[in-house]
Each structure stands twice: as structure tokens, then as C-alpha cells.
Design a protein around this motif. Structure first.
Motif, PDB file in Angstrom:
ATOM      1  N   ARG A 155     -16.129   2.150 -16.512  1.00  0.00           N
ATOM      2  CA  ARG A 155     -15.392   2.525 -15.315  1.00  0.00           C
ATOM      3  C   ARG A 155     -13.902   2.656 -15.566  1.00  0.00           C
ATOM      4  NH1 ARG A 155     -18.478  -1.094 -10.896  1.00  0.00           N
ATOM      5  NH2 ARG A 155     -16.884  -0.376  -9.484  1.00  0.00           N
ATOM      6  N   THR A 156     -13.389   1.878 -16.510  1.00  0.00           N
ATOM      7  CA  THR A 156     -11.944   1.960 -16.755  1.00  0.00           C
ATOM      8  C   THR A 156     -11.607   3.058 -17.740  1.00  0.00           C
ATOM      9  OG1 THR A 156     -12.190   0.230 -18.373  1.00  0.00           O
ATOM     10  CG2 THR A 156     -11.321  -0.407 -16.224  1.00  0.00           C
ATOM     11  N   ILE A 204      -6.058   6.800 -11.116  1.00  0.00           N
ATOM     12  CA  ILE A 204      -5.110   6.170 -10.234  1.00  0.00           C
ATOM     13  C   ILE A 204      -4.202   7.157  -9.539  1.00  0.00           C
ATOM     14  CG2 ILE A 204      -4.598   3.849 -10.852  1.00  0.00           C
ATOM     15  CD1 ILE A 204      -3.463   4.920 -13.447  1.00  0.00           C
ATOM     16  N   ARG A 226       0.300   8.604 -20.725  1.00  0.00           N
ATOM     17  CA  ARG A 226       1.037   9.416 -19.752  1.00  0.00           C
ATOM     18  C   ARG A 226       0.664  10.889 -19.887  1.00  0.00           C
ATOM     19  NH1 ARG A 226       5.851   6.014 -19.521  1.00  0.00           N
ATOM     20  NH2 ARG A 226       5.369   4.692 -17.753  1.00  0.00           N
ATOM     21  N   LEU A 240     -10.495   6.421 -16.461  1.00  0.00           N
ATOM     22  CA  LEU A 240      -9.817   6.230 -15.183  1.00  0.00           C
ATOM     23  C   LEU A 240      -8.433   5.661 -15.401  1.00  0.00           C
ATOM     24  CD1 LEU A 240      -9.334   3.365 -13.501  1.00  0.00           C
ATOM     25  CD2 LEU A 240     -11.753   3.227 -13.763  1.00  0.00           C
ATOM     26  N   LEU A 241      -8.270   4.888 -16.455  1.00  0.00           N
ATOM     27  CA  LEU A 241      -6.931   4.405 -16.724  1.00  0.00           C
ATOM     28  C   LEU A 241      -6.016   5.567 -17.090  1.00  0.00           C
ATOM     29  CD1 LEU A 241      -7.795   1.115 -18.543  1.00  0.00           C
ATOM     30  CD2 LEU A 241      -6.640   1.368 -16.362  1.00  0.00           C
ATOM     31  N   GLU A 299       4.140   6.694  -7.885  1.00  0.00           N
ATOM     32  CA  GLU A 299       3.946   5.388  -8.511  1.00  0.00           C
ATOM     33  C   GLU A 299       2.687   5.379  -9.373  1.00  0.00           C
ATOM     34  OE1 GLU A 299       5.809   2.569  -8.064  1.00  0.00           O
ATOM     35  OE2 GLU A 299       6.979   2.910  -6.226  1.00  0.00           O
ATOM     36  N   THR A 300       1.644   6.059  -8.905  1.00  0.00           N
ATOM     37  CA  THR A 300       0.400   6.029  -9.660  1.00  0.00           C
ATOM     38  C   THR A 300       0.454   6.924 -10.898  1.00  0.00           C
ATOM     39  OG1 THR A 300      -0.469   7.494  -7.973  1.00  0.00           O
ATOM     40  CG2 THR A 300      -1.208   5.249  -7.889  1.00  0.00           C
ATOM     41  N   ASN A 314       3.041   7.284 -12.637  1.00  0.00           N
ATOM     42  CA  ASN A 314       3.774   6.452 -13.597  1.00  0.00           C
ATOM     43  C   ASN A 314       2.916   5.347 -14.194  1.00  0.00           C
ATOM     44  OD1 ASN A 314       6.125   7.896 -13.431  1.00  0.00           O
ATOM     45  ND2 ASN A 314       7.036   6.598 -11.843  1.00  0.00           N
ATOM     46  N   LEU A 315       1.783   5.059 -13.568  1.00  0.00           N
ATOM     47  CA  LEU A 315       0.909   4.005 -14.099  1.00  0.00           C
ATOM     48  C   LEU A 315      -0.246   4.582 -14.913  1.00  0.00           C
ATOM     49  CD1 LEU A 315       0.779   1.574 -11.050  1.00  0.00           C
ATOM     50  CD2 LEU A 315       2.015   1.280 -13.197  1.00  0.00           C
ATOM     51  N   LYS A 333       3.131   7.039  -3.185  1.00  0.00           N
ATOM     52  CA  LYS A 333       1.911   6.533  -3.823  1.00  0.00           C
ATOM     53  C   LYS A 333       1.550   7.419  -5.021  1.00  0.00           C
ATOM     54  CE  LYS A 333      -2.679   4.814  -2.880  1.00  0.00           C
ATOM     55  NZ  LYS A 333      -3.574   4.227  -1.911  1.00  0.00           N
ATOM     56  N   PHE A 377      -1.967   5.670 -18.213  1.00  0.00           N
ATOM     57  CA  PHE A 377      -1.867   5.457 -19.653  1.00  0.00           C
ATOM     58  C   PHE A 377      -3.078   6.087 -20.308  1.00  0.00           C
ATOM     59  CE2 PHE A 377       0.499   2.023 -17.683  1.00  0.00           C
ATOM     60  CZ  PHE A 377       1.723   2.225 -18.272  1.00  0.00           C
ATOM     61  N   TRP A 416      -8.134   9.311  -1.882  1.00  0.00           N
ATOM     62  CA  TRP A 416      -7.782   7.954  -1.425  1.00  0.00           C
ATOM     63  C   TRP A 416      -8.681   7.528  -0.286  1.00  0.00           C
ATOM     64  CZ3 TRP A 416      -2.243  10.080  -1.429  1.00  0.00           C
ATOM     65  CH2 TRP A 416      -1.600   9.776  -2.646  1.00  0.00           C
TER      66      TRP A 416
END
Lengths: 361, 382
Positions: A14-15, A23, A83, A18-19, A75-76, A78-79, A72, A81, A327
């Protein structure tokens, strides 16, 4: 005994990916290019943020809900990884083209940690005909190459000079263009000057080069009263017809929408502000909503962000895979399907497996 | 060359060891399917039928055994902590502390939720990392800041050496002393916890018992606000014929989120690179930053960052302080938090927004919340 906990394997499943993607309130595009079946180019990722419609109230006050959608998204992104290489902004940063709105939007977007490629929307344009945008933000149409893909940005929201000259003030013009179902409205178009530019720009691009076109309005015709429409779309499509694969990403419609016209796949981007209904339910005028599109389920109005969101596309060997990330709702994956020859929703295409319109109470 | 061969050899030994252990573990541990539920009428006004796993039916002996296990302080490293320490039957099954204290006065990171009506939740813990009461009860035993046992065997040894326990396990599960397993313990504790349910509050009598005088005027106004302007109902759900006051979902209100917000990038990048699994129970209760990840620690989905389970609201007036970190001391403070639209952060649940409540409206909501207290709370069985 039931552990009630994800196994490490499940968690990684799942990650993973998605990482890199899930997000993000925008579309993330990963492309392995080189023409269909010819994966010779470097893979890369880019992201989309679109249609935040920041709305100035007075002084330093802006509509909170729309600010929070854009924030939102930023910010997401930027999160993420790793990039993304860059972010495409899909247009309609402002609601009424005001400098306050564009400045505010640029201030928020300046928090992005990757470069931004800008597409202008009609809400950014019709107050001053794009002057401030060109001064402070970006050119209105341009092209660039990135790791083997040719990108073209078009300003698709132009209209007839006679309409532009019809209004007494810039504000009046902006307000008329911002309305839906407006009998005084005027259709969008790319226009002759840009068509000449586009032909010249593509002269030296080989037909096998993957082509991505970014526009605000869809480069096809869906519903005229809302300008889900570009008047000279067929001309643009014919200019693009010699390319092996072309993908158009567009904003403006604020909904999950995809289509295939000959060699061109079209995908709409989500808005970070609000969803539009599908014009199918409006009978004033005929609509040409693509039959292949599986509609979004009705959003729950309790959640401001339901019906808005983001998506990402993997385009592996020029087979695109659009991940709509919604979302407060269920994600959607729409893949280019070789046998069908058009994009197909990987989970919900069959009528019996669709999400019920309202799963709340 | 030598070292390579040697490490390969050690690798094989390690793999054999893992297989061996997995083998014996699955032999010892009977897989018990707890997903299939049967619904037992609660017999209490306002409470829905009680979900009970088909493979762990209720019985008086089992409940009584579970109650004894629940209260046994010997199941902790220094003999000072039982389940009842933090989920105290004398105090509405909470400890009234911001965050709970375990052995040696070690503190964790989370506020102890009440056991009252926990039987109705679809997941357990603030982040839902366990699905059922059976799964939940085993974790605190091993957590170094709670019971601090080094393994469940520490507990099993005590149980086996105690003739009263041996006899009771035999009666309830038909197992000899040698075959007592931690899962038997978990089944019994869960059965006991399924008796810790309470309803019949003034609200229940008003809403479901049609007693018009059961609520004060202020509480009635509060109920209308709860269903409408104050937007409580959308998550703390009240049903048509009963109410458990939760949507069984996870929401980010921003409480405690500023503890991790400046480090989010670092945390997520580390998570992405390390490719580790869900955050461990120990990590969640010993590392404040990991604790604030909320539901994300379980799912790895960024939308779940800082999201915590919607708790039920029955007996809420008795279970202060509030929120997953116990950071709010009073119901008034909780109402103020919602009134200002939570604590701003990028993952704030999009149902949370400023409410514009007046002073009177806030007071009415508090009156309503106080009407959710049951007249009698369940007691420990004798």
C-alpha cells in the motif's frame, strides 16, 4: 487469532508507489516514453495542481475553503518521495482575475519545492487579458522538452475580438466570462496566431516523439453553455494527428473525465476547489460527454474536500495510467487499454461494480 | 571469501530457525476466526445489539475469568499494573490522566479510552491498529511503558502455577494447564469487556424512550445543535433506534499535529526509504512523534496522517481529559476546539470548519453531552 493489523507485506504494497504519489491533490504523471511499445526514454514523474479559484473577499481575506484546497495540494506535493520533476499548474488560480488573487496564489504556490509550469485559465485572463499573468507568472503558450517528451502548453481560453470589445469595463468582461449558462457568453478557442505557432513548434518534432499537450479547456467539445468546449478543437486535433501518441491533460471541468479521439487520449484534472456536476443532467443544450467516462459518485457535502482532489498518471511505454486520487472518497485508476483502444477504468468500468452515488446516510 | 560463506551459512540457520518457529507457533496457536459475528440483544435502552464473535460466545464463567485476569497486577514486570489500572472500573473505566501511567510510573503518549461500550467499536486503540477486543488486550502486556512483560509466556507461567486459574481455564476452555495459551486469556478478557456496556441515559430516555421530560431545555437545544449547526452528528453518529456515537472512522482534527508538522518531510522520507511495516505498538506509546502519526502508522496512507478514531460519547462527562493525547481538560475546551474549526494543518478533516457558536449554544451542547451519562455503570463481577 485475527491480528487486526497490516502485515509488513500489505503495508509495503500500500505504501509502495503511494509514497511517491498518493498523497498529492494533483495529478502525478510518470512517463516512460519513446512511443507505444518503445520504452527507450528515461522514466520521470510530474504532478498537476489545478483550478483552485482563490477568491478575494476584501483586504487580506480570501475564501477559506478554496485556500485550504490549494494549500493541501501544495503541502502534499512537497511530501512526495521521490519528488516529481516539476508541477504543472492547470489554470484558474484566481476567481475574478484580480491581482490580489493572483498575488495570493503565487505566494501560496511559492511554497512548492519543485519548479512549476503554468497554464492560464479564463478566470486568470479576462480581467486584463493576461497582462499581469505574463508580467509576473508565465508566458501564455510555450513548449519544452523533458527527458524525451515534447510538452506543449496552449492558451485555449481565447475568444473572439468582437466579444472582448463588447464590454464597457474589464470587470464586466471578466464577470460575463465567469458565468455558466450565460446567453452573453462566448466559446473558447486557441485562435489562428497560436495555431500558426503550434504548427511551427511541431515542425521539427518527429512523429514518434511522445507528445503531451497541456491546456485549460478540453481540446474537444463537451458542453457549450459551460465552455467545456474549444471551438477550434478539430483543427488542433488534426495538427496532432500525425503523432504516434498524444495525451492531452486539461483543467476547467473539475471532474473525472476521459476520452479518446483517434490518436489522442484526453484526461481532465480535478479541481482543488469544488466539483462541477456532469452536464448530462442539464437539458438546455446537447452534451457530448464521453460515453466511456465512468462518472464520479455524488460527493458528501459535509466534507468540503469531497469531490475535489488529485490524480497521477503512469505512462509506461506511452501507455498511460491515470490515478485519480479523490480526497475523502475512493480513488480511481483509468488506464489506456490496448484492446479497447481507449482509457478504461480499471475497477469501475463495468456498471455492476460502480460506486453507489451516495454511501453516506 | 570465508566471511561470505560464513554469513551465508548463518543465513541458512536463520531461515531454518524462522521456519521452525513459525511451525511451532501455528501448531500451538489455533487460528480462531473472530470475523464472523452474532448479534445479541443488549437489553439496554439506546444500545444496539451487541456484536459477539461466533467463536467467542459469552458465558458467565468466561466473563468471571476475564474479570479476574483484567484485574491481576501480577501480569506486569513489577507487579503494579493490571488492565484495571488505566481502565479503572471505579472511574468509568478510565484513569483520569492526560496520558496513562504504566510500570515504574512510565508514561505513554495516549489518553486511556474507556472500556465502556468499546465492544461496539469496529477497531480498537486510537489508531485502530487492532480489529477487536481479543487482539487489543495482548499488546499492553508487552509494551515497555504499560505492563512491561518480556513475553506472553511470563503471564502464562503465572496462570499455569495458579490452581484457581487452571481450574477456571479447564471449565471455560476445556484445556489442561499445559495448553493454556495467551489467546485463551485474550478471549476471556474480551468476553468480560463485552459486559461493560451502558446506555439508558437521560438522552436515551428522551430520544428512544419518548420521555419528553428526560432532558432539560438546554440539553434539548444542545441536541438540535448537535444534529445541525455544530455538525457533531456526521461523525458521532446517532441512529434512528439506537446510538453508539461513532462513525468508526478516523479524522484529523489537528490536535497534537504541530508536534510533527515541521518534521513531516523528514518523517515521510524516512518512512519511504526504510520501507518498514506498520509502526509498532511500542514505538507508538514511547515516541511522541510516532504517536502523532495517528492512523497513518497503521495504513501508511498520507490522508491518514494525524487522524484518530472517532470515540463514542456515552458517559463523556465522566471520562476527562479528552482527545487522544488528553490535552483538553474539559468539555468546554472540546467544544471550543470544534468551534474554531480544529487546529489548522494540511491534513485537517474537511468536515471540520469554524462553527460560529454563541456562548449559549456552547453551554447547550455541554448540557447535552452531560445527558449522555448512564445512571448506573457496570460493575466488576463478584
Amino acid at each position: 487469532m485475527e491480528e487486526g493489523k497490516l502485515s509488513r507485506k500489505d503495508f509495503l504494497r500500500r505504501t509502495g508507489g503511494l509514497l511517491a504519489a498518493s498523497i498529492v491533490p494533483m495529478s502525478l504523471v510518470e512517463i516512460a516514453c519513446g512511443g507505444r511499445g518503445k520504452g527507450t526514454h528515461e522514466k520521470f514523474t510530474f504532478a498537476f495542481i489545478s483550478d483552485p479559484h482563490l477568491t478575494h473577499i476584501k483586504g487580506t481575506n480570501f475564501v477559506r475553503n478554496f485556500d485550504s484546497g490549494l494549500n493541501k495540494a501544495i503541502e502534499t506535493v512537497n511530501l512526495m518521495f521521490p519528488r516529481p520533476d516539476f508541477v504543472v499548474f492547470g489554470g484558474d488560480l484566481a476567481q475574478l482575475g484580480k491581482r490580489e488573487e493572483l498575488d495570493h496564489g503565487m505566494e501560496l504556490l511559492s511554497k512548492l519545492k519543485v519548479p512549476v509550469k503554468y497554464v492560464i485559465g479564463e478566470h486568470d485572463y479576462y480581467l486584463d487579458l493576461g497582462n499581469y499573468w505574463q508580467d509576473k507568472i508565465s508566458k501564455l503558450n510555450y513548449s519544452f522538452d523533458h527527458k524525451g517528451v515534447h510538452f506543449v502548453v496552449l492558451n485555449s481560453i481565447l475568444t473572439y475580438d468582437t466579444w472582448i470589445k463588447r464590454w464597457k469595463t474589464p470587470e464586466e468582461r471578466m464577470n460575463e466570462m465567469a458565468r455558466l449558462d450565460n446567453p452573453n457568453g462566448s466559446p473558447f478557442m486557441v485562435g489562428d496566431d497560436q495555431i500558426t505557432w503550434l504548427k511551427k513548434d511541431l515542425e521539427n518534432v518527429k512523429s514518434g516523439t511522445p507528445l503531451v499537450v497541456l491546456s485549460h479547456s478540453p481540446l474537444y467539445k463537451i458542453y457549450k453553455p459551460w465552455n467545456f468546449w474549444t471551438d477550434d478543437a478539430e483543427t488542433i486535433q488534426s495538427i496532432l494527428s500525425r503523432f504516434d501518441n498524444v495525451t492531452v491533460f486539461h483543467g476547467h471541468v473539475h471532474q473525472v473525465l476521459y476520452n479518446q479521439i483517434k490518436n489522442i487520449s484526453f484526461y481532465a484534472l480535478m479541481s482543488t476547489a469544488w466539483p462541477w456536476p456532469y452536464p448530462e443532467s442539464y437539458t438546455q443544450s446537447p452534451n457530448y460527454i464521453p460515453k466511456m467516462t465512468v462518472f464520479m459518485n455524488r460527493q458528501d457535502p459535509f466534507h468540503e474536500r469531497d469531490g475535489t482532489g488529485w490524480a497521477f498518471v503512469n505512462m509506461d511505454n506511452a501507455r498511460e495510467e491515470m490515478h485519480y486520487k479523490l480526497w475523502e472518497n475512493k480513488d480511481r485508476i483509468v488506464k489506456y487499454d490496448d484492446s479497447a483502444g481507449h482509457p478504461v477504468d480499471s475497477e469501475y468500468q463495468k456498471p455492476e461494480s460502480r460506486i453507489l452515488p451516495q454511501t453516506h446516510y | 571469501m570465508f566471511s561470505q560463506t560464513r554469513s551465508k551459512f548463518l543465513g541458512y540457520i536463520f531461515i531454518i530457525f524462522i521456519f521452525y518457529c513459525t511451525g511451532c507457533d501455528s501448531q500451538k496457536k489455533k487460528e480462531i476466526d473472530l470475523t464472523e459475528l452474532t448479534y445479541v440483544p443488549s437489553g439496554i435502552l439506546g444500545l444496539p445489539d451487541l456484536p459477539v464473535p461466533k467463536n467467542n460466545p459469552q458465558s458467565a464463567d468466561k466473563v468471571s475469568l476475564g474479570a479476574k485476569l483484567y484485574s491481576d497486577k501480577r501480569f506486569s514486570l513489577d507487579g503494579t499494573v493490571s488492565c484495571a489500572t488505566c481502565h479503572n472500573p471505579e472511574q468509568a473505566f478510565v484513569d483520569k490522566l492526560k496520558v496513562s501511567k504504566g510500570i515504574k510510573n512510565f508514561t505513554g503518549t495516549r489518553n486511556a479510552p474507556t472500556v465502556l461500550n468499546a465492544a461496539y467499536y469496529k477497531t480498537q486503540f486510537w489508531d485502530g491498529r487492532r480489529k477487536d477486543l481479543e487482539g487489543q488486550s495482548k499488546d499492553p502486556l508487552l509494551n515497555p511503558v504499560e505492563h512491561g512483560l518480556s513475553s506472553h509466556d511470563d503471564l502464562i507461567k503465572i496462570v499455569k502455577a495458579d490452581p484457581d486459574y487452571s481450574a477456571r481455564f479447564k471449565t471455560v476452555f476445556g484445556v489442561d494447564s499445559d495448553s493454556i495459551h495467551i489467546d485463551h486469556v485474550a478471549l476471556a478478557i474480551a468476553s468480560f469487556e463485552r459486559t461493560i456496556i451502558s446506555g439508558n441515559s437521560p438522552f436515551d430516555r428522551y430520544r428512544f424512550g419518548k420521555e419528553e421530560k428526560a432532558l432539560s431545555e438546554s440539553a434539548i437545544r444542545g441536541l438540535a445543535l448537535y444534529m445541525g449547526k455544530a455538525r457533531c452528528q456526521d461523525c458521532h453518529t446517532i441512529g434512528e433506534t439506537n446510538a453508539i456515537f461513532t462513525d468508526d472512522k478516523f479524522h484529523n482534527l489537528g490536535v497534537g499535529f504541530k508536534r510533527i508538522q515541521p518534521k513531516l518531510e523528514e518523517i515521510l522520507q524516512k518512512k519511504a526509504e526504510s520501507k518498514t511495516g506498520p509502526t509498532s505498538d511500542e514505538e507508538i506509546l514511547t515516541n511522541l512523534e510516532s504517536s502523532e502519526l495517528g492512523r497513518f502508522a497503521v495504513t501508511g496512507i498520507n490522508e491518514d496522517l494525524g487522524a484518530f478514531k472517532t470515540p463514542g460519547l456515552r458517559n463523556i462527562a465522566l471520562t476527562s481529559p479528552y482527545m487522544h493525547d488528553g490535552s483538553l481538560a474539559s468539555l468546554e475546551q472540546v467544544i471550543d476546539l470544534y468551534d474554531r474549526g480544529g487546529e489548522t494543518n494540511p491534513f485537517l478533516s474537511s468536515g471540520i470548519r469554524p462553527l460560529g457558536l454563541t456562548g449559549q449554544e456552547k453551554a447547550d451542547l455541554v448540557s447535552f453531552l452531560k445527558s449522555l451519562t448512564s445512571p448506573v455503570l457496570p460493575k466488576m463481577p463478584k
